[in-house]
Design a protein around this motif. Structure first.
Motif, PDB file in Angstrom:
ATOM      1  N   ILE A   1     -52.935 -58.592  15.437  1.00 26.04           N
ATOM      2  CA  ILE A   1     -53.328 -58.171  17.265  1.00 26.04           C
ATOM      3  C   ILE A   1     -52.396 -59.189  17.136  1.00 26.04           C
ATOM      4  O   ILE A   1     -51.706 -58.836  18.650  1.00 26.04           O
TER       5      ILE A   1
ATOM      6  N   LEU B   1     -49.584 -60.175  16.583  1.00 29.07           N
ATOM      7  CA  LEU B   1     -47.613 -60.342  16.520  1.00 29.07           C
ATOM      8  C   LEU B   1     -47.876 -58.572  17.204  1.00 29.07           C
ATOM      9  O   LEU B   1     -46.767 -58.926  17.796  1.00 29.07           O
ATOM     10  N   SER B   2     -48.532 -58.133  17.038  1.00 32.70           N
ATOM     11  CA  SER B   2     -48.033 -57.373  18.477  1.00 32.70           C
ATOM     12  C   SER B   2     -48.435 -57.323  19.392  1.00 32.70           C
ATOM     13  O   SER B   2     -47.294 -56.862  20.460  1.00 32.70           O
ATOM     14  N   GLN B   3     -48.863 -58.623  19.888  1.00 27.44           N
ATOM     15  CA  GLN B   3     -49.093 -59.371  21.727  1.00 27.44           C
ATOM     16  C   GLN B   3     -47.284 -59.684  21.496  1.00 27.44           C
ATOM     17  O   GLN B   3     -46.727 -59.268  22.654  1.00 27.44           O
ATOM     18  N   LYS B   4     -47.134 -60.406  20.813  1.00 25.37           N
ATOM     19  CA  LYS B   4     -46.178 -61.397  20.710  1.00 25.37           C
ATOM     20  C   LYS B   4     -44.848 -60.074  20.560  1.00 25.37           C
ATOM     21  O   LYS B   4     -44.214 -60.142  21.393  1.00 25.37           O
ATOM     22  N   GLY B   5     -44.675 -59.041  20.799  1.00 26.38           N
ATOM     23  CA  GLY B   5     -43.457 -58.401  20.518  1.00 26.38           C
ATOM     24  C   GLY B   5     -43.236 -57.536  21.752  1.00 26.38           C
ATOM     25  O   GLY B   5     -42.344 -57.853  22.499  1.00 26.38           O
ATOM     26  N   VAL B   6     -44.205 -57.640  22.353  1.00 26.95           N
ATOM     27  CA  VAL B   6     -44.939 -57.348  23.366  1.00 26.95           C
ATOM     28  C   VAL B   6     -43.933 -58.683  24.757  1.00 26.95           C
ATOM     29  O   VAL B   6     -43.344 -58.019  25.245  1.00 26.95           O
TER      30      VAL B   6
ATOM     31  N   THR C   1     -42.469 -60.350  24.090  1.00 27.60           N
ATOM     32  CA  THR C   1     -41.020 -61.112  24.029  1.00 27.60           C
ATOM     33  C   THR C   1     -39.885 -60.783  24.451  1.00 27.60           C
ATOM     34  O   THR C   1     -38.649 -61.096  25.184  1.00 27.60           O
ATOM     35  N   THR C   2     -40.519 -59.222  25.379  1.00 32.47           N
ATOM     36  CA  THR C   2     -38.977 -58.411  26.250  1.00 32.47           C
ATOM     37  C   THR C   2     -40.131 -58.269  27.004  1.00 32.47           C
ATOM     38  O   THR C   2     -39.018 -58.484  28.096  1.00 32.47           O
ATOM     39  N   GLN C   3     -41.169 -58.750  27.463  1.00 32.57           N
ATOM     40  CA  GLN C   3     -41.666 -59.146  29.306  1.00 32.57           C
ATOM     41  C   GLN C   3     -41.564 -60.645  29.374  1.00 32.57           C
ATOM     42  O   GLN C   3     -42.992 -60.902  28.604  1.00 32.57           O
TER      43      GLN C   3
ATOM     44  N   VAL D   1     -51.067 -49.099  21.098  1.00 28.20           N
ATOM     45  CA  VAL D   1     -51.162 -50.254  20.938  1.00 28.20           C
ATOM     46  C   VAL D   1     -51.958 -50.213  19.365  1.00 28.20           C
ATOM     47  O   VAL D   1     -51.634 -51.513  18.822  1.00 28.20           O
TER      48      VAL D   1
ATOM     49  N   VAL E   1     -49.275 -49.912  16.943  1.00 28.26           N
ATOM     50  CA  VAL E   1     -48.307 -50.820  16.745  1.00 28.26           C
ATOM     51  C   VAL E   1     -48.953 -52.093  15.651  1.00 28.26           C
ATOM     52  O   VAL E   1     -48.824 -52.789  14.461  1.00 28.26           O
TER      53      VAL E   1
END
Lengths: 78, 78, 78, 78, 78, 78
Positions: E24, E26-31, E33-35, E58, E61
């Protein structure tokens, strides 16, 4: 193993083609679990079966399950 | 092995390129299973073939199947 | 191996970067197979190339193929 | 190895966190290849960066690349 | 290892459940990074948290990252 | 191991079918984490359960988790 409730006794199949059929079953089971009402599913079917994007999405789910089944069978390499 | 119904005798191909062709076949088969009526599929084809997003989605399904076929062939490393 | 038709002789590349380039080729080939008319593809390109979601979807297909190519090359480890 | 054009010399990183950063680079590179015009990409960025679904899609691409990078590094298990 | 900037020291967790929590993250970190603007992300959250399709995306991911974390931990087979 | 908070003690199951059930649990947990309010989730459920595309997307998440669970169990090959 009582026949009635067991729909997935094994991931092993004799041929790749049977493995592909199992992947289809698995993808349908994923849908059936979320929408257990067969009547509703039946009502949706004609709709999405004529929607190209939905068909492609179903095909993607089958592909994902086929990866699992193929690995389980060591790719039927014999 | 009766020729008529067998469309997937093996995941093994001689070259990566034949493996890619098999991945395409598998992705089409996934669609054909859900919409078995070839006429309907043919009617949808021109539509999604001009829709960039649909083409990309098809390409994704092919990529997923190509993973399976490539692994089955040990990546044709010889 | 006749040069003309062979576009995928091997999944092996010398460097990760060449492997990434091959993943791009594979993702484009998946599209080209479904829409073989280069004119139509060219017409669609400007459209989806300015659509963020389409670009992300293309990037996803590339990522999937890159998994395959990277595994084939044992991740260019040594 | 000429520095100028090489952006992906290796998939090996020292830590998982550096591996995650590499996964982000790979996902951006996939987009940059399809839309090489940095100005257009920059114009799209604010748009999709405020679109939750686009952010989630980007996160999915990163996750896919992170699988590759993590496997390449044997999950930094030491 | 300076605590401040290190958010991913390892993929190894003690239990599957901790591994799921890491997926979880890691998936939040991916978001993120972009925003990178936390305020914008917070503004989007209520919106997509009530959109079933976004929640499913979500979840996808997370599933992808969980594959990575589970493999890193050899599936906690002990 | 305190019973209350532990919902994922292990990825090991006795049968493939139990593994599939675990994959469903994992996919639901991914949704529940993002939208912890059970009331909101319940309100969304009838909506997406009648939306074919949402059902297919859920099925895809289940397929991804089933890959993990199946690998953890060495595909129940015995």
């Amino acid at each position: 193993m009582s026949g009635g409730d067991t729909w997935l006794p094994s991931l092993i199949t004799e041929t790749p083609q049977e493995g592909f059929a199992l992947a289809i079953t698995l993808s349908q089971k994923g849908v059936a679990t979320t929408q257990p009402d067969a009547e509703v599913r039946k009502a949706e079917r004609p709709e999405y079966a004529e929607e190209a994007d939905s068909l492609i999405a179903v095909s993607h789910v089958i592909a994902t399950h086929f990866q699992t089944v193929a690995a389980a069978n060591d790719y039927w390499r014999e």
